[in-house]
Design an enzyme around this catalytic site. Structure first.
Site: not given
Ligand code: MN
Length: 747
Positions: A89-90
């Site tokens: 996600e990051d």
């Protein structure tokens, strides 16, 4: 490397080693290798990132992994996933990278974790993201329960560090935690996590209430300890004489559960008698654990007086809760006349109660507990429900799901003696639909335990139900209120939709005429405004109501003219976004940056239009929130109002933190109920207390007396909670008065 970096490096190593030493079963060398690899990847991927509070980001996945292994008791694969849960996600790593390095299972779980997002900003979207999110959570739950277990660990750590977040984000995350994650933790048998999540959420949702209870618990701590020791001593002696291996201790209940009790019973903290429970954990082999628990139970009941009607005696060993909980509970009276709850369970039961599913499955794999347990049946139910869920209405789905799956179920029998599980509160109609859709649609009543009852008759545990049906029966909208289960509701809705669509053309023609009379354009924008204002789930419903003559020229006129007039900052926001043709999302985002951090009630009245919702009648001193809707005023609710809770879930991103302006002498409407012994002069005494206070105005006063007792309800205008508390205290002193309780929610 500077000093700070060096210290952080040390801390990272320390936390990592803590994880490794928390495994119940030592991981195999191959598994260890994978964990090591995941650790290094996570460190590298998050290297330049920091948490909102300033800590290195890697602390977060490390802590999540620690909770996963130490508190939930999951194995190496889950630890790998927890370490990697924010990587895709990051950071720049992709799911394919993860799959290449760690294999399919890890990639699938990480994917599930990535899909459940923590709520990015997506305002003005009418279908709720929260609900969609929730559906995703459940889908992953039915896919691999480890996803949701890791997600719970993730949420727990985020809640522990929530103070670093912005106010309105805090409220949103806290309400989601209280309404979705805590119940899920409960359903999965994770009592410790459930309790901590609830308390953390409460701390942000109702800070004043939380702090007061916490303070009072602290103040009474020493006295309680002493009492517990005195109470435990005789039990300890007897158990030792019986040669049972055990541990015994007192456990203080959570702030959240104490508050729930206070609200439910309408009593003050001081009047809650069971602030704690005594827990006895018996260490016995599986063959004798049950017998030993019952033996212990007999000893406790022999030493102390039991509750008269035995209502408080609960045998969850003979019939475990649907989340797998097993224990014996009994309430007995101490020597000095206080009721005390005692919980008795074996070490195995205790571990399942604290650690939940993971422990449960561990025992199952070792062949210690039954294969088809209650928990398995619950998961089965989740899967089934998802497969038949009505995709059209995500919000209904959520509320149905909450009532269906977060509460204890109901067990009833068919005439042939087959056991059926229904959600609590289920009626004859729910049962009929569970047997067959056609039977549901044509049900006219039932024989419950051989007595004839209507379709809306609520069922009780152990009922035997035989449905009576007729070809001539026709479901109506009322049926949606009769049914509790989402399954039945969805079938009724399907039926009604078919029925309504027969009126589609007629309704559309009529509505076109109405628009023409008012010289309004019949376009999608105006239609949407009307549909929203009338809270119609779809055009089909709107046209049906028009066809039935339920919507008139005047209704439409009112709606569209009112809309023209509303000039608040956010309605202009929605209008300007249409005019300038920027995407709504961007416009909202830009506006939100300018929007007041907090709505100050009593002050912003001229700038921002808001109204105090009548469902909970907030008064100054209550913890409140504002929820804004396009083209409408901000709704102000108490944070504990059930309607607000639903709204927060539905419109999580539209929450505004609200607070009261200090020293504002405005009167707000609130209500209290009274009960007591009816006597001459009672009403006069009540009126005297009220009239002594010149700042209180009564709006309505109802009192009914029967059999020497009375019931009263007073609606009055008052300035704040403190004022109300003083009034309640004075009322309680009236001779013959029994209870005086604030009305939490008026319907
Ligand atoms: Mn995370």
């Amino acid at each position: 490397m500077d000093e700070r970096e060096r210290l952080e490096q040390q801390e990272i190593e320390k936390r990592y080693n803590q994880i490794l030493s928390s495994f119940r079963i030592e991981p195999k060398p191959k598994e260890k290798e994978k964990i090591e690899k995941a650790f290094h990847l996570a460190v590298k991927a998050h290297a330049d990132m920091r948490r909102k509070g300033g800590d290195p980001y890697i602390y977060h996945p490390l802590e999540v992994a620690r909770i996963v292994v130490a508190d939930i008791g999951l194995g190496p694969t889950s630890v790998v996933c927890a370490l990697l849960h924010d990587v895709v996600e990051d950071t720049d790593y992709t799911l394919e990278d993860i799959e290449g390095m760690f294999g399919q299972t890890v990639a699938r779980i990480v994917d599930g974790l990535t899909k459940i997002d923590d709520g990015t900003f997506e305002a003005a979207e009418d279908t709720s993201l929260q609900v969609e999110n929730f559906r995703k959570i459940l889908l992953t739950l039915s896919d691999d329960v480890r996803v949701i277990l890791i997600k719970l660990a993730d949420r727990l750590h985020n809640m522990r560090t929530l103070s670093a977040m912005k106010d309105e984000k805090q409220l949103k995350i806290a309400s989601e935690t209280l309404n979705i994650y805590a119940p899920l933790a409960y359903r999965l048998g994770l009592y410790l996590i459930k309790t901590e999540l609830e308390d953390l959420a409460l701390k942000y949702l109702e800070p004043d209430v939380y702090n007061t209870i916490e303070r009072k618990l602290e103040e009474t701590n020493a006295e309680r300890e002493e009492f517990i020791n005195r109470f435990i001593e005789p039990i300890r002696k007897r158990l030792e004489n019986e040669f049972l291996k055990f541990s015994i201790f007192g456990r203080v209940k959570s702030v959240h559960s104490i508050l729930k009790k206070m609200n439910k019973k309408g009593v003050a903290f001081e009047e809650i008698y069971d602030l704690f429970a005594i827990r006895i954990i018996i260490d016995a082999p599986i063959e004798s654990e049950k017998a030993d628990c019952y033996r212990c139970y007999a000893i406790v009941n022999d030493l102390y007086t039991t509750y008269p009607d035995n209502m408080r005696r609960r045998d969850w060993i003979a019939m475990p809760k649907s989340n797998g909980y097993e224990a014996l509970h009994t309430t007995v009276m101490s020597k000095d006349g206080r009721w005390v709850e005692v919980q008795i369970r074996s070490k195995r039961m205790d571990e399942i109660a604290e650690r939940g599913v993971a422990a449960h499955w561990q025992y199952k794999n070792e062949g210690i507990v039954q294969q088809n347990s209650v928990l398995d049946r619950w998961l089965e139910g989740v899967r089934e429900m998802l497969s038949r869920a009505d995709t059209g209405n995500a919000f209904d789905f959520l509320s149905d799901f909450r009532s269906n799956f977060f509460e204890e179920g109901l067990y009833v029998y068919t005439p042939k003696g087959d056991l059926k599980t229904l959600p609590s509160g289920a009626t004859v109609l729910d049962f009929a639909f569970q047997i067959h859709t056609d039977i549901g649609l044509s049900a006219i009543g039932a024989k419950v335990n051989h007595t004839l009852v209507p379709i809306n008759h609520p069922l009780r545990n152990g009922d035997q139900v035989e449905i009576i049906y007729s070809k001539n029966q026709k479901p109506t909208e009322k049926w949606l209120e009769y049914a509790v289960s989402s399954w039945a509701k969805a079938r009724i809705r399907d039926y009604l939709k078919d029925e309504y669509s027969k009126y589609y053309d007629e309704g559309e023609t009529k509505l076109r005429e109405i628009f023409k009379t008012l010289s309004l354009q019949f376009n999608s924008k105006n239609l949407a405004i009307v549909q929203n204002a009338l809270v119609m789930p779809s055009k089909i419903n709107l046209y049906y109501d028009v066809a039935q003559g339920r919507i008139t020229v005047k209704n439409i006129k009112d709606i569209l003219q009112k809309d023209e007039k509303s000039g608040s900052w956010f309605s202009s926001l929605f209008r300007s976004s249409v005019n300038r043709d920027v995407s709504l999302k961007e416009a909202v985002q830009a506006r939100v940056e300018q929007r007041p951090e907090t709505l100050v009630l009593g002050e912003d009245m001229d700038k921002i239009r808001y109204k105090i919702s009548t469902c909970c009648n907030a008064i100054p001193g209550d913890d409140v929130i504002g929820i804004y809707h396009p083209n409408k005023e901000i709704e102000v609710h108490r944070t504990n109002c059930p309607r607000a809770i639903n709204l927060m879930l539905q419109y999580g991103d539209r929450i505004i933190k609200a607070k009261w302006k200090k020293d504002e002498k405005i009167a707000f409407l609130t209500g209290i109920t009274l009960t007591g012994v009816d006597r001459m002069g009672m009403i006069k005494d009540i009126m005297d207390v009220i009239s002594q206070d010149r700042e209180i105005n009564i709006r309505t006063f109802n009192i009914t007396a029967a059999e020497g007792l009375f019931d009263g309800k007073i609606m009055l205008y008052i300035s704040d909670t403190e004022h109300l508390q003083t009034l309640i205290k004075k009322m309680k002193k009236i001779k013959g008065m029994d209870t005086v309780v604030r009305i939490e929610n008026s319907k």
